[in-house]
Scaffold this motif. Structure first.
Motif, PDB file in Angstrom:
ATOM      1  N   ASP A 110       0.816  -1.218   0.000  1.00 44.91           N
ATOM      2  CA  ASP A 110       0.000   0.000   0.000  1.00 44.91           C
ATOM      3  C   ASP A 110       0.850   1.269   0.000  1.00 44.91           C
ATOM      4  O   ASP A 110       0.336   2.387   0.083  1.00 44.91           O
ATOM      5  N   GLY A 111       2.195   1.095  -0.078  1.00 40.36           N
ATOM      6  CA  GLY A 111       3.090   2.237  -0.188  1.00 40.36           C
ATOM      7  C   GLY A 111       3.634   2.757   1.128  1.00 40.36           C
ATOM      8  O   GLY A 111       4.518   3.623   1.139  1.00 40.36           O
ATOM      9  N   SER A 112       3.141   2.246   2.252  1.00 42.06           N
ATOM     10  CA  SER A 112       3.611   2.709   3.563  1.00 42.06           C
ATOM     11  C   SER A 112       4.884   1.969   3.972  1.00 42.06           C
ATOM     12  O   SER A 112       5.145   0.849   3.515  1.00 42.06           O
ATOM     13  N   ASN A 113       5.684   2.609   4.825  1.00 39.64           N
ATOM     14  CA  ASN A 113       6.909   1.997   5.344  1.00 39.64           C
ATOM     15  C   ASN A 113       6.640   1.404   6.725  1.00 39.64           C
ATOM     16  O   ASN A 113       6.176   2.102   7.628  1.00 39.64           O
ATOM     17  N   GLN A 114       6.953   0.122   6.872  1.00 41.43           N
ATOM     18  CA  GLN A 114       6.704  -0.593   8.122  1.00 41.43           C
ATOM     19  C   GLN A 114       8.012  -1.171   8.650  1.00 41.43           C
ATOM     20  O   GLN A 114       8.919  -1.519   7.882  1.00 41.43           O
ATOM     21  N   LEU A 115       8.124  -1.301   9.971  1.00 41.21           N
ATOM     22  CA  LEU A 115       9.310  -1.906  10.574  1.00 41.21           C
ATOM     23  C   LEU A 115       9.322  -3.413  10.335  1.00 41.21           C
ATOM     24  O   LEU A 115       8.291  -4.082  10.422  1.00 41.21           O
ATOM     25  N   VAL A 116      10.512  -3.942  10.032  1.00 42.98           N
ATOM     26  CA  VAL A 116      10.678  -5.390   9.899  1.00 42.98           C
ATOM     27  C   VAL A 116      10.867  -6.014  11.280  1.00 42.98           C
ATOM     28  O   VAL A 116      11.018  -5.319  12.280  1.00 42.98           O
ATOM     29  N   HIS A 117      10.866  -7.337  11.327  1.00 43.51           N
ATOM     30  CA  HIS A 117      11.297  -8.080  12.502  1.00 43.51           C
ATOM     31  C   HIS A 117      12.621  -8.764  12.181  1.00 43.51           C
ATOM     32  O   HIS A 117      12.861  -9.171  11.041  1.00 43.51           O
ATOM     33  N   THR A 118      13.498  -8.887  13.180  1.00 46.61           N
ATOM     34  CA  THR A 118      14.808  -9.532  12.991  1.00 46.61           C
ATOM     35  C   THR A 118      14.954 -10.710  13.943  1.00 46.61           C
ATOM     36  O   THR A 118      14.530 -10.642  15.104  1.00 46.61           O
ATOM     37  N   LEU A 119      15.560 -11.770  13.430  1.00 50.07           N
ATOM     38  CA  LEU A 119      15.805 -12.982  14.228  1.00 50.07           C
ATOM     39  C   LEU A 119      17.218 -13.472  13.960  1.00 50.07           C
ATOM     40  O   LEU A 119      17.777 -13.255  12.870  1.00 50.07           O
ATOM     41  N   ASN A 120      17.807 -14.139  14.930  1.00 51.44           N
ATOM     42  CA  ASN A 120      19.139 -14.721  14.752  1.00 51.44           C
ATOM     43  C   ASN A 120      19.255 -16.024  15.520  1.00 51.44           C
ATOM     44  O   ASN A 120      18.540 -16.251  16.500  1.00 51.44           O
TER      45      ASN A 120
END
Length: 299
Positions: free
Chosen positions: A274-284
Motif C-alpha cells: 500500500d506504499g507505507s513503510n513498516q518496521l521489519v522483525h529480525t531474528l538470529n
C-alpha cells in the motif's frame, strides 16, 4: 516467557535423541584434543593469554569441516551465504542517547549497553568495535534501508570469527575451548514481516536441532526465562548438546526473536504494497560454533 531471575530458571521443553551415559570415564575435552596432537594451549597462553588456543592437524581440519558442513546445510535450506565485516561502528556512551545518535551507531542499534560492556572489544582510537557475533554486522548492513516487500523474508547465513571479553560470572580461567576470547561461528539471520517472525523463530531453532541430530549428538531445547533475556529480545530458546563426560547438557546454540527492537533503532523498514513503510522483525540463531561443537563431537 517463564518468569525467572537467571538461566538457572530456564525451562526444558523437549529432548532429541537418547543421551548416552557411558560405563567408563571420558577424559576432559582438552585432554582428548591434546592426546590427538590437536591443540597447543600452553603456547597460546604465552603468545596471547588465557582464553586462546592453537588448533593443529586433524582437529583443525575437523574444525573447518564442521563450519563447511554448517554453511552448506544452511545453503540447502535456502539461505544466502555471506562473509560480513568483522568490525562495526560504535561511539557508545552509557546513559540516554538521542534518536539520531542511536540511528548512526550500529553497536547500540543491535545490542543493549550491558551486553556491549560484557562482550565487545573496542579498537583504541577508532570508532570501531570487534564483532562478538556476525549478527551484529549482518543486521547493521540494513541500517537506514527500506526493503521492498517482495524481497522478504531475507534468509542469510554468515561466517565470521567472533571476539568476546566474556566478562561476567562464568569466568574464563578453565583450560580448553569451551569459553574463549576468540572463536569462529556460522550464524543464521532472518529479516521478515512482523506476522512471519514467530513462524521463522520455530523454523530456525529446529534447523539447529536437525544439524546436531544429523551427527547423532543428543540435544535438548530450553525456553529462556525473563531474567536470562537481553533487553532487546522478545523471546529466546537455547539448544544444548549432551556431554557424556559431565552427564549433563551444555549450550551450543541460542535462537532469538527480537521483533522490531533492532529495526526500530536502526530504521530498517520495508515498503508494503500500500506504499507505507513498516518496521521489519529480525531474528538470529547460531548454526554452529565449532569450539563447543568440537567438545560435543569428540566426547
Amino acid at each position: 516467557v517463564p518468569v525467572g531471575k537467571d538461566d538457572s530458571e530456564n525451562v526444558e521443553e523437549q529432548r532429541f535423541l537418547e543421551p548416552v551415559v557411558p560405563s567408563y570415564e571420558i577424559p576432559y575435552h582438552a585432554d582428548i584434543i591434546e592426546a590427538l596432537n590437536g591443540a597447543d594451549f600452553e603456547a597460546a597462553r604465552r603468545t596471547s593469554g588465557t582464553g586462546f588456543y592453537y588448533l593443529c592437524g586433524d582437529i583443525a581440519r575437523l574444525h573447518s569441516a564442521i563450519l563447511s558442513y554448517a554453511r552448506d546445510f544452511m545453503i540447502n535450506k535456502g539461505f544466502t551465504y555471506c562473509i560480513p565485516p568483522f568490525m562495526i561502528h560504535g561511539n557508545v556512551v552509557q546513559g540516554v542517547m538521542s534518536f539520531d545518535e542511536i540511528h548512526s551507531d550500529v553497536v547500540t542499534g543491535v545490542m543493549s549497553f550491558p551486553e556491549m560492556e560484557a562482550m565487545m572489544y573496542k579498537i583504541e582510537g577508532e570508532d570501531l568495535y570487534l564483532i562478538g557475533t556476525s549478527e551484529h554486522s549482518m543486521i547493521g548492513r540494513f541500517l537506514n534501508t527500506i526493503i521492498p516487500e517482495e524481497k522478504l523474508p531475507l534468509r542469510l547465513t554468515s561466517y565470521s570469527p567472533c571476539f568476546r571479553k566474556e566478562i561476567g560470572a562464568h569466568g574464563i580461567e578453565e583450560r580448553g575451548i569451551y569459553r574463549v576470547h576468540q572463536f569462529e561461528k556460522q550464524e543464521m539471520i532472518v529479516i521478515c514481516k512482523p506476522e512471519e517472525s514467530e513462524e521463522w523463530y520455530k523454523k530456525m531453532w529446529n534447523y539447529s536441532v536437525e544439524l546436531f541430530t544429523s551427527m547423532e549428538i543428543p540435544v535438548r531445547t530450553l525456553v529462556c526465562c525473563s531474567g536470562d533475556l537481553a533487553d532487546l529480545k522478545y523471546r529466546s530458546l537455547d539448544v544444548e548438546a549432551w556431554s557424556p563426560r559431565q552427564k549433563k547438557y551444555f549450550e551450543v546454540c541460542s535462537c532469538s526473536n527480537l521483533t522490531d527492537a533492532q529495526a526500530r533503532r536502526l530504521k530498517i523498514r520495508y515498503k508494503s504494497k500500500d506504499g507505507s513503510n513498516q518496521l521489519v522483525h529480525t531474528l538470529n540463531n547460531t548454526v554452529v560454533a565449532p569450539p563447543r561443537m568440537l567438545i560435543a563431537f569428540l566426547e
